[in-house]
Design a protein around this motif. Structure first.
Motif, mmCIF file in Angstrom:
data_model
loop_
_atom_site.group_PDB
_atom_site.id
_atom_site.type_symbol
_atom_site.label_atom_id
_atom_site.label_comp_id
_atom_site.label_asym_id
_atom_site.label_seq_id
_atom_site.Cartn_x
_atom_site.Cartn_y
_atom_site.Cartn_z
ATOM 1 N N PRO A 1 0.787 -1.231 -0.124
ATOM 2 C CA PRO A 1 0.218 0.159 0.116
ATOM 3 C C PRO A 1 0.878 1.209 0.192
ATOM 4 C CG PRO A 1 -0.666 -1.580 1.534
ATOM 5 C CD PRO A 1 0.493 -2.107 1.115
ATOM 6 N N PHE B 1 0.640 5.481 0.749
ATOM 7 C CA PHE B 1 -0.011 6.608 1.078
ATOM 8 C C PHE B 1 -0.109 7.625 0.330
ATOM 9 C CE2 PHE B 1 0.614 4.157 5.208
ATOM 10 C CZ PHE B 1 -0.647 4.525 5.794
ATOM 11 N N SER C 1 -5.083 8.237 3.995
ATOM 12 C CA SER C 1 -5.585 7.344 2.883
ATOM 13 C C SER C 1 -4.336 6.500 2.184
ATOM 14 C CB SER C 1 -6.470 8.216 1.760
ATOM 15 O OG SER C 1 -6.896 7.491 0.469
ATOM 16 N N ALA C 2 -4.488 5.461 1.867
ATOM 17 C CA ALA C 2 -3.403 4.713 1.062
ATOM 18 C C ALA C 2 -4.248 3.923 -0.022
ATOM 19 C CB ALA C 2 -2.473 3.725 2.036
ATOM 20 N N ILE D 1 -7.206 -2.777 2.092
ATOM 21 C CA ILE D 1 -6.498 -2.100 3.010
ATOM 22 C C ILE D 1 -7.266 -1.922 4.554
ATOM 23 C CG2 ILE D 1 -4.824 -0.219 3.347
ATOM 24 C CD1 ILE D 1 -4.692 0.218 0.643
ATOM 25 N N SER D 2 -6.380 -2.309 5.383
ATOM 26 C CA SER D 2 -6.635 -2.061 6.717
ATOM 27 C C SER D 2 -5.639 -1.111 7.491
ATOM 28 C CB SER D 2 -7.037 -3.489 7.527
ATOM 29 O OG SER D 2 -5.982 -3.854 7.732
ATOM 30 N N TYR D 3 -5.956 -0.161 8.185
ATOM 31 C CA TYR D 3 -5.394 0.827 8.727
ATOM 32 C C TYR D 3 -5.241 0.426 10.557
ATOM 33 C CZ TYR D 3 -6.215 3.418 4.498
ATOM 34 O OH TYR D 3 -6.505 3.735 3.385
ATOM 35 N N SER E 1 -10.003 1.408 11.132
ATOM 36 C CA SER E 1 -9.215 0.315 10.220
ATOM 37 C C SER E 1 -9.840 0.203 8.875
ATOM 38 C CB SER E 1 -9.427 -1.083 10.807
ATOM 39 O OG SER E 1 -10.706 -1.519 10.990
ATOM 40 N N GLY F 1 -9.347 4.716 7.575
ATOM 41 C CA GLY F 1 -7.959 5.272 7.915
ATOM 42 C C GLY F 1 -8.482 6.858 8.637
ATOM 43 N N ALA G 1 -0.579 0.686 7.140
ATOM 44 C CA ALA G 1 -1.727 0.219 6.141
ATOM 45 C C ALA G 1 -1.031 -1.037 5.342
ATOM 46 C CB ALA G 1 -1.562 1.146 4.939
ATOM 47 N N SER H 1 2.941 -4.280 3.736
ATOM 48 C CA SER H 1 2.395 -2.912 4.466
ATOM 49 C C SER H 1 3.544 -1.976 4.333
ATOM 50 C CB SER H 1 2.494 -3.301 6.075
ATOM 51 O OG SER H 1 3.584 -3.487 6.608
#
Length: 835
Positions: A449, A451, A474-475, A486-488, A508, A511, A533, A542
């Motif tokens: 990911p 950003f 945001s990614a 994607i999870s944050y 998550s 973001g 991310a 990540s």
């Protein structure tokens, strides 16, 4: 009676021909035709070297090039079995060899085998004549030995099962003879063995029987009716009994094929000849050829196609116009020459499967075969791919190819390839065709990911509502599906020895970062959040980014009075002054500080109430309380002053202090005594004073030089005219990328000051402040030791509140700074340093 022999014959053929052999790398079986459905051809799995489990696991299937699926595979035994009735005559006609090519396709991984099944003929067809009745007219003057060609019987079987002989019923005037013509065809000829006598017998009835060579023998018959005529006794005779001619299949309509010629020794109408095709000429010949009845010339009527029919055998009849009409025959053999009129065809033996983007070179994508209906060089086909293709063709056998990968695949650049395959034959001129094969590329988690920014700066007002959103990071991920989901999360770190997760939390899914509680600028000015991310691929990838959170000061602190101290006396401060004081006499000095920063910490002093407002005045900026006039005898001995201290914030915060002044006669001025003491300093105090003066001068010069240098850079880069910030990241001797130096010039109001700050992220820094008041008459010097930013009621130290008007104040206090490990700030007295 015939069922038992036929059964034994079928069993004999089954055991005799149920053989297989591998020729040139191909598996070959031989079976008789007309086998029952389910009959075993051979153990295909064993012959191909495959286990029974592989037949199901690898999805073995059989494809027939003939179109109809005559065979199938028993998955339980691995045997090739008959799937439908096989009629050799329907498949191969009169061809001596009848072979059914099969393609055995095995998937996962893809493999292709070629299997040939030879279909052996059995005697399942009896000879038959085109007509059951044959009518002939023969003149009684016909000489002995004259031959009359009869219609040949047709037997679809081949080899020993085909037509072998003819028999004729007994008649003293006629006999039979078999003549073998070109192509192996057996033509019966009726021979006149004895002169005819119409008066004795006008009609002869004969039975012509055709026999094949099978066991048991099969036969067919036709009735011959011969009418004896009494005229025209000469038969037209052709110059050749057999004409051979060759013609290209692309010959134009109307082209002349050959001219046949016959002669008749009779005179008049008995010698006039009319040409025609034989009575039983097939429709396929009649649709292609035409004959001139007068000249015997054969013309091309329709279109020739070598791929459909490569040879024609035409029976030509020449009849005179006598009575009875006499007829002669000849045969014309037409050989059709192939021309390159068929473009090659590309056949997908196995449809392409999706390919992983990390597949190595040489991975089989699909199986392809090429076919051209032409013969010789016209039927030789080569396949080509476009240049710089990510795929290649790997030949296997007999114009079969495997489409394989030949380069690096990247789904993020190309998710689907449309591969144009060109097939070209070796004819002159060559013909070609194209086929497009679509190959989809499946995603592999090979992109982390990314950003939208390498770092984020967030400015947040203090005293905000807990649970409010701070910022949304945001990614994006170039991969597809789960690999791009994607999870944050927030990586654990410390802020003032407390986990950052106690300050903020992150959604998550999107973001968004939220505050856990309200922030206090005086306790925490800046902190950073490490956001990660992570995608949902396997293994997951990540990337991290840093969110710098700057807490913005709000005017939430009232000025705190540190002198005169009210810790022991409540809110009232007692001061003494002589009645001999003149105008401008320094009575005392009120000192206050504000925990806020910037304009919120700018402090002003105002005399709110006084026993005698005409006697005292308070300096707006320094808080010095002085006499406006000389003290008179009429003035009360006890004076009470209420001094209001305000900051410059919005809304304004204020506090008050009450000063009680006692006017006494004969009181010595302590300030004068102090000046006398200071006039006789010891050597030690003089040395300290000298050091302080030198240090102050050095700091001033350094600040001035730094200010001049950075001002030039700020003019070029800064968006703001009032402040300048420079970040150094490339110097070799400046390793920390977060260190910077900031100088701020403030010209608001009558006080001019310069702020010089520098520091590291989240480090505890020292802030030194120097204040100059141009409105004072004396030079005052105040040093305040480090103190808490929140507890200003505790007075640290006040050395002298009655020094001359020109006042210098140095203050050192603990400050949380984002980017400055050490800071030097020169500004207005009473203003808290901030960064």
């Amino acid at each position: 009676m015939r069922v038992l022999p036929l059964l034994w014959q079928a069993l004999w053929w089954h055991h005799f021909f149920l053989l297989w052999s591998i020729i040139d790398g191909q598996t070959r079986y031989s079976i008789p035709e007309e086998l029952k459905q389910g009959s075993v051809v051979g153990n295909l799995a064993k012959d191909l070297g495959l286990g029974l489990s592989e037949i199901f696991d690898r999805k073995l299937r059989v494809a027939s090039e003939a179109g109809k699926q005559y065979f199938s595979v028993d998955a339980g035994k691995g045997e090739l079995v008959v799937n439908d009735r096989i009629d050799r005559e329907a498949l191969c006609g009169q061809s001596a060899s009848c072979v059914l090519p099969l393609q055995v396709v095995i998937e996962d991984p893809l493999q292709l085998f070629r299997v040939e099944v030879e279909i052996q003929d059995i005697n399942d067809n009896a000879p038959r004549f085109p007509s059951n009745d044959i009518a002939l007219e023969i003149a009684e003057s016909t000489v002995v030995g004259v031959r009359f060609p009869l219609e040949s019987a047709i037997d679809p079987d081949v080899g020993s099962n085909s037509l072998k002989s003819y028999t004729l019923s007994k008649d003293e005037c006629f006999s039979i003879r078999v003549k073998e013509v070109a192509g192996g065809r057996k033509v019966p000829e009726l021979i006149l063995a004895k002169l005819l006598d119409r008066e004795k017998k006008a009609v002869h009835k004969l039975l012509l029987t055709a026999l094949d060579g099978g066991n048991p023998v099969k036969s067919g018959s036709s009735q011959i009716s011969i009418k004896v005529l009494d005229i025209n006794d000469n038969v037209p005779a052709f110059e050749k009994s057999l004409y051979k001619v060759s013609i290209n299949e692309n010959a134009a309509e109307g082209a002349m094929i050959v001219q046949t010629k016959a002669s008749d020794m009779d005179d008049g109408q008995n010698g006039e000849i009319e040409y025609s095709f034989g009575a039983h000429t097939s429709d396929s010949v009649l649709s292609v050829f035409n004959i001139d009845h007068a000249s015997g010339t054969i013309f091309l009527k329709g279109k020739l196609d070598f791929e459909s029919t490569s040879n024609y055998e035409i029976d030509i009849s020449a009849k005179d116009k006598g009575s009875p009409r006499m007829e002669g025959h000849c045969t014309v053999q037409v050989e059709v020459l192939d021309v390159n009129d068929n473009a090659p065809e590309i056949i997908l033996t196995s449809h392409p499967k999706p390919v992983r983007e990390d597949s190595p070179s040489g991975t089989v994508v699909a199986l392809i075969s090429a076919r051209d209906l032409d013969s010789g060089d016209n039927g030789k086909v080569t396949l080509q791919l476009p240049k710089k293709s990510q795929f290649a063709l790997k030949p296997s056998f007999s114009q079969n190819y495997a489409l394989v990968t030949s380069g690096v695949l990247d789904r993020e650049n190309v998710s689907e390839y449309n591969i144009d395959i060109t097939a070209t034959d070796s004819g002159s001129p060559p013909l070609s065709s194209k086929k497009t094969i679509s190959v989809s590329i499946t995603d592999v988690n090979d992109n982390s990911p990314v950003f939208t920014q390498p770092s984020y700066n967030v400015y947040l007002k203090e005293n905000g509502v807990p649970g409010s959103i701070l910022y949304s990071v945001s990614a994006s991920d170039l991969d597809f599906g789960e690999n791009a989901k994607i999870s944050y999360s927030i990586l654990d770190s410390k802020v003032q020895d407390v986990s950052v997760s106690s300050y903020v939390y992150i959604n998550s899914d999107n973001g968004s970062i939220y505050s856990m509680h309200s922030f206090d600028y005086e306790k925490l000015k800046v902190f950073q959040i490490q956001v990660q991310a992570k995608d949902q691929g396997s293994p997951s990838l990540s990337s991290n980014t840093t969110v710098h959170v700057f807490i913005l000061d709000q005017n939430d602190n009232a000025p705190a009075v540190i002198y005169p101290s009210s810790a022991a006396l409540g809110s009232l401060s007692h001061q003494r002054m002589p009645r001999s004081a003149k105008a401008g006499h320094l009575v005392t000095k009120v000192t206050a500080v504000d925990a806020d920063s910037g304009h919120n910490a700018w402090i002003s002093y105002k005399l709110a109430e006084a026993t005698d407002a005409s006697l005292f005045t308070v300096n707006l900026y320094t808080g010095e309380v002085r006499t406006k006039r000389a003290v008179s005898e009429q003035d009360d001995s006890s004076q009470r002053l209420l001094i209001e201290i305000k900051d410059d914030g919005e809304p304004v915060q204020s506090s008050t202090v009450t000063v009680s002044i006692l006017l006494e006669d004969g009181l010595h001025e302590p300030i004068l005594d102090l000046r006398q003491k200071m006039a006789e300093p010891s050597k030690k105090n003089g040395r300290i004073t000298l050091y302080l003066i030198l240090s102050l001068a050095s700091v001033s010069v350094l600040s001035l030089l730094t200010f001049l240098i950075l001002t030039v850079k700020c003019i070029r880069n800064s968006r703001s005219s009032g402040s300048c910030c420079m970040r150094r990241t490339d110097c070799d001797d400046y390793k920390n990328p977060n260190r910077n130096l900031q100088i701020q010039l403030n010209t608001d109001g009558p006080i001019k000051y310069v702020e010089v700050l520098g520091g590291d992220m989240l480090s505890q820094s020292q802030s030194f402040r120097s204040c100059m008041s141009p409105m004072s008459e004396y030079s005052d010097f105040t040093l305040i030791k480090p103190s808490s930013t929140t507890d200003f009621k505790e007075v640290i130290s006040v050395l002298d509140a009655s020094l001359p008007d020109s006042t210098w104040t140095f203050e050192s206090q603990q400050v949380n700074s984002l980017q400055h490990p050490r800071g030097t700030k020169t500004g207005l007295c009473g203003r808290k340093s901030s960064w």
